[in-house]
Each structure stands twice: as structure tokens, then as C-alpha cells.
Write an enzyme that holds these catalytic residues in place. Structure first.
Site, mmCIF file in Angstrom:
data_model
loop_
_atom_site.group_PDB
_atom_site.id
_atom_site.type_symbol
_atom_site.label_atom_id
_atom_site.label_comp_id
_atom_site.label_asym_id
_atom_site.label_seq_id
_atom_site.Cartn_x
_atom_site.Cartn_y
_atom_site.Cartn_z
ATOM 1 N NE ARG A 174 -4.149 -1.504 2.048
ATOM 2 C CZ ARG A 174 -5.044 -2.011 2.895
ATOM 3 N NH1 ARG A 174 -4.661 -2.588 4.009
ATOM 4 N NH2 ARG A 174 -6.324 -1.921 2.619
ATOM 5 C CE1 TYR A 191 8.733 10.885 3.903
ATOM 6 C CE2 TYR A 191 9.907 9.540 5.513
ATOM 7 C CZ TYR A 191 9.787 10.706 4.771
ATOM 8 O OH TYR A 191 10.731 11.694 4.907
ATOM 9 C CG HIS A 192 10.828 5.239 0.317
ATOM 10 N ND1 HIS A 192 11.056 4.233 1.228
ATOM 11 C CD2 HIS A 192 10.264 4.647 -0.769
ATOM 12 C CE1 HIS A 192 10.646 3.080 0.712
ATOM 13 N NE2 HIS A 192 10.159 3.312 -0.485
ATOM 14 C CB CYS A 195 2.316 -1.132 5.247
ATOM 15 S SG CYS A 195 3.987 -0.769 4.680
#
Length: 228
Positions: free
Chosen positions: A83, A86-87, A183
Site C-alpha cells: 500500500r 514513505y521514503h 502499509c
């Protein structure tokens, strides 16, 4: 950027690429697509690529728009499973591009191997972590004693060559995760090595990951019957 190779369990070698300047997510995705295609036709070696991105939210194939709570950063659709994720700075991302025709054509086994690789690497810093059936990611005990996510897993397999991989929170801005339901899991928080009191640099993390990589490759070789 650093380039080197790590002997694999077969007759070839897996190349390592380590970037210590932030790589824009779309540029990394394009590079990964090209490398995937080259590996599939035998024109490039397999690759472990360690890097960090500027802040970005990525949407996997199961992303639900209601879980995008505050799109304060660019949102990029990607072909990996899962889903929203974030990075950003302080999070070490590992892109794993392996040819599963040589390593056993079992995606579930590959994912479990990735999980164990991250778990073993965290363990080398004294951090106990685990995977949970039905709950994507790598989990540990947070400072308040509750379970929290410290690593994400998301993969794609195209022509039996893997793409994407995992991300581990060294010292990101944890407030950036509040723009999404990470997620799709609302009931648990997100933590980092820094929040747990550990000051681990990207270089230290990469070296620890390299030290555990042969066990990961051997687990795939054992499964595929390739012991050369």
C-alpha cells in the site's frame, strides 16, 4: 557512490551499489526498470542497491486512497506490492535485483529471505526484531514497550527478476509517516534506530548488511538446489 561486488552462491557475483547522496525516487525507479530488463536477458549482473530518497510517498498495487491522509510530499505510483509507504532522509532503502530463475522460482521464499536478512542485520546492532504473519514489515519493541514498525518490505517480480526490496528507519523524521497509513496498518506506530537510542550511520548500516548478505544468498541457493 560506491560500487563493489559480493560473491554469490553461484558462479557469478552480485554487484553492490551504495549511494550516499539522495536519489530522486522517479530516477531510481527508472534505473531499476532498466536494470531489471538487462538482468532478464543476461546483459547485466544482479544488483544490491543501497540509497536514500528525498521525501516521497509511494503507492503500491494495493494502495487505498483513503489511507493517503496528508499528501504533503510527492506521491508516486509504483508496481511493487503493498500500500502506501514513505521514503525520506534517514531511511536506508535496499533495492534487490536478483534472477530467481537461478535461485528458485518462489517469491514467498524470497520475501521471507529478505525479512530474515533485515532481522539478522538489526540483530547485529543488538536490536531484536521479527516478522508477523499477515502484517507486512519488520517489527520491534518501541521505547514505550509497544510493537512498532522499523522496516518496510515491498517487492515486484518481473520476468523472474526481482525489484524494490526493503527500507529500514535509521533516523528519519517520524512525523513524515503521519501523512499516510503506513502499509495500511493503523493500530501500530513507527520507530527508528535513533528513537531506540542507536546512532547508526548509513555507512555502518550498509557494512552490517553486507556482512549478513551471504547468508541470505545461501538460503536461496539451498532452496534452489544450487550449491556451487
Amino acid at each position: 557512490m560506491m560500487l563493489d561486488t559480493q560473491p554469490s552462491a553461484d558462479s557469478g557475483a552480485v554487484e553492490w551499489q551504495r549511494d550516499y547522496e539522495r536519489v530522486p525516487y522517479r530516477a531510481a525507479l527508472d534505473a531499476m526498470e532498466r536494470r531489471n530488463a538487462a538482468i532478464a536477458v543476461g546483459q547485466a549482473s544482479e544488483l544490491f542497491w543501497m540509497l536514500e530518497h528525498p521525501p516521497v510517498y509511494t503507492a503500491g498495487t494495493s494502495a487505498v486512497v483513503e489511507e493517503l491522509l496528508d499528501p504533503r510530499f510527492e506521491v508516486v505510483k509504483t508496481g511493487r506490492g503493498g500500500r502506501y509507504t514513505y521514503h525520506g532522509p534517514g531511511q536506508r532503502v535496499g533495492y534487490v535485483m536478483l534472477d530467481l530463475t537461478k535461485r528458485g522460482r518462489d517469491v514467498r521464499r524470497f520475501v521471507h529471505g529478505l525479512e530474515q536478512w533485515v532481522i539478522d542485520t538489526l540483530g547485529s546492532f543488538g536490536v531484536e526484531s521479527w516478522a508477523v504473519d499477515g502484517r507486512v514489515g519488520i517489527w520491534t519493541k518501541d521505547v514505550d514497550g509497544r510493537e512498532a514498525k522499523i522496516g518496510a518490505i515491498g517487492v515486484r517480480v518481473r520476468r523472474w527478476v526481482t525489484m524494490h526490496g526493503f527500507a529500514v528507519n535509521l533516523d528519519p523524521d517520524l512525523t513524515h509517516f503521519t501523512g499516510i497509513v503506513p502499509c495500511g496498518i493503523e493500530e501500530f506506530g513507527v520507530t527508528s534506530l535513533a528513537r531506540l537510542g542507536l546512532d547508526i550511520s548509513a555507512q555502518q548500516w550498509d557494512e552490517a548488511l553486507i556482512a549478513q548478505s551471504q547468508a541470505f544468498l545461501e538460503s536461496l541457493a539451498k532452496y534452489s538446489g544450487n550449491t556451487r
